[in-house]
Design a protein around this motif. Sequence first.
Motif, PDB file in Angstrom:
ATOM      1  N   VAL A  70       6.100  -3.127  -4.977  1.00  7.13           N
ATOM      2  CA  VAL A  70       4.452  -2.240  -4.197  1.00  7.13           C
ATOM      3  C   VAL A  70       4.861  -2.425  -2.874  1.00  7.13           C
ATOM      4  O   VAL A  70       4.442  -1.316  -2.218  1.00  7.13           O
ATOM      5  CB  VAL A  70       3.574  -3.338  -4.958  1.00  7.13           C
ATOM      6  CG1 VAL A  70       2.260  -2.220  -4.241  1.00  7.13           C
ATOM      7  CG2 VAL A  70       3.278  -2.875  -6.640  1.00  7.13           C
ATOM      8  N   SER A  71       5.189  -3.298  -2.084  1.00  4.80           N
ATOM      9  CA  SER A  71       4.722  -2.899  -0.442  1.00  4.80           C
ATOM     10  C   SER A  71       5.542  -1.288  -0.036  1.00  4.80           C
ATOM     11  O   SER A  71       6.009  -1.363   1.129  1.00  4.80           O
ATOM     12  CB  SER A  71       5.082  -4.002  -0.178  1.00  4.80           C
ATOM     13  OG  SER A  71       4.997  -4.207   1.528  1.00  4.80           O
ATOM     14  N   PHE A  72       7.267  -2.395  -0.865  1.00  5.36           N
ATOM     15  CA  PHE A  72       8.062  -0.911  -0.179  1.00  5.36           C
ATOM     16  C   PHE A  72       8.132   0.236  -0.880  1.00  5.36           C
ATOM     17  O   PHE A  72       8.209   1.604   0.221  1.00  5.36           O
ATOM     18  CB  PHE A  72       9.164  -1.832  -0.538  1.00  5.36           C
ATOM     19  CG  PHE A  72      10.290  -0.767  -1.316  1.00  5.36           C
ATOM     20  CD1 PHE A  72      11.513  -0.101  -0.342  1.00  5.36           C
ATOM     21  CD2 PHE A  72      10.739   0.100  -2.588  1.00  5.36           C
ATOM     22  CE1 PHE A  72      12.717   0.962  -0.283  1.00  5.36           C
ATOM     23  CE2 PHE A  72      11.514   1.191  -2.750  1.00  5.36           C
ATOM     24  CZ  PHE A  72      12.165   1.372  -1.366  1.00  5.36           C
ATOM     25  N   TYR A  73       7.545   0.414  -2.075  1.00  3.69           N
ATOM     26  CA  TYR A  73       7.005   1.739  -2.371  1.00  3.69           C
ATOM     27  C   TYR A  73       5.450   2.424  -1.548  1.00  3.69           C
ATOM     28  O   TYR A  73       6.186   3.433  -1.309  1.00  3.69           O
ATOM     29  CB  TYR A  73       6.659   2.067  -3.583  1.00  3.69           C
ATOM     30  CG  TYR A  73       6.718   3.285  -4.913  1.00  3.69           C
ATOM     31  CD1 TYR A  73       7.988   3.750  -4.781  1.00  3.69           C
ATOM     32  CD2 TYR A  73       5.123   4.209  -4.405  1.00  3.69           C
ATOM     33  CE1 TYR A  73       7.669   4.728  -5.227  1.00  3.69           C
ATOM     34  CE2 TYR A  73       5.732   5.319  -5.150  1.00  3.69           C
ATOM     35  CZ  TYR A  73       6.800   5.479  -5.523  1.00  3.69           C
ATOM     36  OH  TYR A  73       6.774   7.034  -6.132  1.00  3.69           O
ATOM     37  N   GLU A  74       5.633   1.632  -0.626  1.00  7.21           N
ATOM     38  CA  GLU A  74       3.929   2.523   0.381  1.00  7.21           C
ATOM     39  C   GLU A  74       4.704   3.223   0.926  1.00  7.21           C
ATOM     40  O   GLU A  74       4.045   3.503   1.801  1.00  7.21           O
ATOM     41  CB  GLU A  74       2.998   1.370   0.205  1.00  7.21           C
ATOM     42  CG  GLU A  74       1.741   1.072  -1.052  1.00  7.21           C
ATOM     43  CD  GLU A  74       0.964  -0.620  -0.996  1.00  7.21           C
ATOM     44  OE1 GLU A  74       1.358  -0.802   0.200  1.00  7.21           O
ATOM     45  OE2 GLU A  74       0.188  -0.214  -1.500  1.00  7.21           O
ATOM     46  N   GLN A  75       5.462   2.544   0.920  1.00  4.22           N
ATOM     47  CA  GLN A  75       6.419   2.308   3.016  1.00  4.22           C
ATOM     48  C   GLN A  75       7.493   3.648   2.987  1.00  4.22           C
ATOM     49  O   GLN A  75       7.730   3.920   3.769  1.00  4.22           O
ATOM     50  CB  GLN A  75       6.635   1.494   4.007  1.00  4.22           C
ATOM     51  CG  GLN A  75       5.690   0.554   3.819  1.00  4.22           C
ATOM     52  CD  GLN A  75       6.424  -0.978   4.558  1.00  4.22           C
ATOM     53  OE1 GLN A  75       7.131  -0.775   5.308  1.00  4.22           O
ATOM     54  NE2 GLN A  75       6.917  -1.889   3.814  1.00  4.22           N
ATOM     55  N   VAL A  76       7.345   4.111   1.575  1.00  5.23           N
ATOM     56  CA  VAL A  76       8.493   5.089   1.145  1.00  5.23           C
ATOM     57  C   VAL A  76       7.719   6.682   1.373  1.00  5.23           C
ATOM     58  O   VAL A  76       6.254   6.867   1.304  1.00  5.23           O
ATOM     59  CB  VAL A  76       9.018   5.535  -0.093  1.00  5.23           C
ATOM     60  CG1 VAL A  76       9.714   6.295   0.136  1.00  5.23           C
ATOM     61  CG2 VAL A  76      10.079   4.281   0.203  1.00  5.23           C
ATOM     62  N   SER A  77       7.654   7.980   2.378  1.00  6.58           N
ATOM     63  CA  SER A  77       7.438   9.042   2.248  1.00  6.58           C
ATOM     64  C   SER A  77       7.346   9.516   0.938  1.00  6.58           C
ATOM     65  O   SER A  77       7.870   9.442   0.198  1.00  6.58           O
ATOM     66  CB  SER A  77       8.518   9.902   3.551  1.00  6.58           C
ATOM     67  OG  SER A  77       9.221  10.608   2.674  1.00  6.58           O
ATOM     68  N   ASP A  78       6.290  10.585   0.990  1.00  7.42           N
ATOM     69  CA  ASP A  78       5.818  11.666  -0.225  1.00  7.42           C
ATOM     70  C   ASP A  78       7.020  12.081  -0.809  1.00  7.42           C
ATOM     71  O   ASP A  78       7.336  12.090  -1.618  1.00  7.42           O
ATOM     72  CB  ASP A  78       5.018  12.329   0.048  1.00  7.42           C
ATOM     73  CG  ASP A  78       3.176  11.540   0.144  1.00  7.42           C
ATOM     74  OD1 ASP A  78       3.559  10.021  -0.273  1.00  7.42           O
ATOM     75  OD2 ASP A  78       2.105  12.039   0.651  1.00  7.42           O
ATOM     76  N   GLU A  79       8.210  12.614   0.334  1.00  5.14           N
ATOM     77  CA  GLU A  79       8.962  13.986   0.403  1.00  5.14           C
ATOM     78  C   GLU A  79      10.215  12.717  -0.791  1.00  5.14           C
ATOM     79  O   GLU A  79      10.383  12.900  -1.426  1.00  5.14           O
ATOM     80  CB  GLU A  79       9.875  13.614   1.423  1.00  5.14           C
ATOM     81  CG  GLU A  79      11.089  15.288   1.682  1.00  5.14           C
ATOM     82  CD  GLU A  79      11.150  15.265   2.403  1.00  5.14           C
ATOM     83  OE1 GLU A  79      11.207  17.053   2.784  1.00  5.14           O
ATOM     84  OE2 GLU A  79      12.006  15.013   3.364  1.00  5.14           O
TER      85      GLU A  79
END
Length: 930
Positions: A42-51
């Motif tokens: 979850v933490s990793f996914y939050e740091q990924v850009s919308d693009e």
Amino acid sequence: MDPMQTPPAHAYPTHWEADVVLRDGGTARIRPITPDDAEHLVSFYEQVSDESKYYRFFAPYPRLSDRDVHRFTHHDYVDRVGLAATVGGEFIATVRYDRIDASGRSATAPADEAEVAFLVQDAHQGRGVASALLEHIGAVARERGIRRFAAEVLPANTKMVKVFTDAGYTQKRSFEDGVVRLEFDLEPTDRSLAVQRGREQRAEARSVQRLLAPGSVAVVGTGRQPGGMGRTLLRGLLDGGFTGRVHAVNHAFPEDLTVLEPEGVPAHRSVGAIGEPVDLAVVAVPARSVPAVVADCGEHGVQGLVVLSSGYAESGAEGRERQRELVRQARSHGMRIIGPNAFGLLNTAPAVRLNAALSPELPPPGRIGLFTQSGAIGIALLSALHRRGAGHIGVSSFVSAGNRADVSGNDFLQYWYDDPDTDVALMYLESIGNPRKFTRLARRTAATKPVVVVKGARHTGSAPTGHAVPTTRIPDATVSALFRQAGVIRVDTVTELVDAGLMLAGQPLPRGPRVAILGNSESLGLLTYDACLTERLRPLSPVDLTTAATPDDFREAVTAALDDDAADAVVVTAIPWVGDTAEQLPEEGPALAAALRDAVAASPARKPVAVVHLEMEGLAAALGAPPPAEPGPDPAAPPGPGIPAYPAAERAVRALAEAVRYEEWRRRDAEPGRVPEYEDIDEAGAGAEIEALLDAAEDGPRSFPLPAGPAASLLARYGIAVRPSLPAPDPDAAARAAARLGYPVALKTTAPHLRHRADLGGVRLDLPDEEALRRAHGELTGALGKPEELRPVVQAMAPRGVDTVVRAAIDPAAGAVLSFGLAGAPSELLGDTAHRLVPVTGRDAAEQIRSVRAAPLLFGWRGSQPVDTAALEDLLLRVSRLVDDHPEVVAVELEPVVVAARGLAVLGASVRLAPSPASPDLGPRRLPVY
């Protein structure tokens, strides 16, 4: 399967965990994703850009649902697998595959196909994380029976398309419904392997370059008072003229201490308190304090560590575990380590001038790269090169790696391979953690620049306690032969290492073995002549200039030798002046050196020149020193190389001979030839046989011999025919066997205690009929024992020829090795056996046959008929292919192989199988943990 349903439980695959070096030289850890990773995901996914999220899911996808998190963290490690790349324990990228079957997206897709997808955190894109994950998920898939990947990518996601297309696998591309669909086979190809190794080289070279050229260095453990390891190292950094920033760190510094005097260096209580980037930390604190220092460095972005501290694997089992934990901790933060128990690191490049070692001074810059595993040997080598090169033949970079728990000689070979400042690599090694990889890297490097190695601890079990290495079963002489195959110049002593280094760094390579000898001592010239013959060079008759020779006489003689097309190299011998010459030239060494250097500089011929001198004071220093500067178009250009000087003829000639052999190898073997393809080889059928045999022996020993029938059947798949033999437990059975095979026949024992003992009469040849066979059977059992003890067999006679032995075996240290020799005393008593690393090329096989000392027996010695060496080369290549294609074949022995004037006959064969061993050099890129 419902995404919320937990897949069937399978054991966590620990062997999938790996540390890898990324494109920028940093490290990451790759491991399977587990149910405990929900928060990390979850933490990793939050740091990924919308693009990036859009590229992954083809739609806006701002957050993961509980259902998603469960699906992406629960795997069966067979049909659904997820891997994560982590730094500092946090995810920076993920990859997963899902096997496609009838219940999946495509009902017609084969069960050995899977869909694969990646997601890389934006801050870590461009570091080669996706390429490394693709290598590892591909290896996992192959292990689980998946042979093909499919991936759907949006056309705008050019970075991910490039990851797939650059992988080197055989692939096809289609475009449908606005999505690019890529499909590619996971079977490694020459191109995919070349791509993988190219990435490996660039990444590992970059990781070394980051250590050698830091912009800032922190010395952790600097004492407040002069003396001690940390303060000595700090002083060396400053005195060496390091061009970057230097910081002193010690947790015991007073809070109000900001500058360490008298050096004037900023002082800090921790690396984190420095407040600016630090590239390299040199750690000089007790081992118990190192973990806190590593954590501090990792949290604040330090790129690499030089750990001088002792108390690790060299101190026993507890220290070895402490060392493993040190490596795990450093790599988890993306850092690489030199050490522990290291002497340090040097880089003489004018733009860097790094002395991060306990060396009292930075050596002069030069063209030699130097790697040692011993601080004491490192000091001695630096001193010898400085003294004998007179400050002119210096080093480009130097490392003394101590326990080499992380950065090793292999890493520096990767760096030196394309380092423009290094012309020669000198290595003192006490252990080689991955000999197969070392040999591969050394061969590639040696194709462009010499690699000279002296191996300490050459005997089994004598490696330093701090070095964890596989135990080799092959003799040290065999290891030396394998190094030679790879172009490595192996010498026996540290003195010879320096001798060879001076020759190779300062002189052109000789075009051949012809040596001109000249000097003012007839006796010394004759000693040099004899030394040349001993080293298999071709010396010309020595030219005696007499003891009255002047420097001008030497100049003229050297000029003539260099201009002589009959000479490929020149050895000058010199003794002190006597008589009138001594009175006229009191400074004999510098005067002679000037004359010799003038002759070399004026000659258009590029030939190596070496000097052998006895007690000529100042000669070696004057030969190594740069010539006086002269006005010219480029006064800043570096002076030409010096001329190496040696105090004994044997040492000079041995160094020259190594240069000759190296140049011969470069011309002949740097491109090793081709592994031939055979239309009659049934690789798939052999694989199926091996799998069935291993399944049948599941509960048996780890390795086991095949019975004669299955062994012959497996060999036949590779075009290797074994002459059949039939049991002959009694005279009647022997007669029936002979009638089936046809006369003449041979009767021989197969009992293990009688193998290779023809001297005991256990073999009877050319038996023409049944009467002779029955008589031989009676004589055999009467002389040697009961039939059940002797296990006699009958075999049809083979044409007369030369008896040879062909063997292949997996050595834990060297990998697969192919061996060849003549049967009997030559190989058994004299050790006259030639070895090559598998896979063997056509050129390798031809050279292997000709390299045994008894080879003339194959080529018509003393008027005998030459045998069919082409058939023998073909047999070697087929055995090599068998072992290389099927690592489960851990040993093959063909003895005897009778090579006749036309064709050959394999009369005896044995094969051993074992479960496929893990190879540290054939799978995806990974860093070892020693």
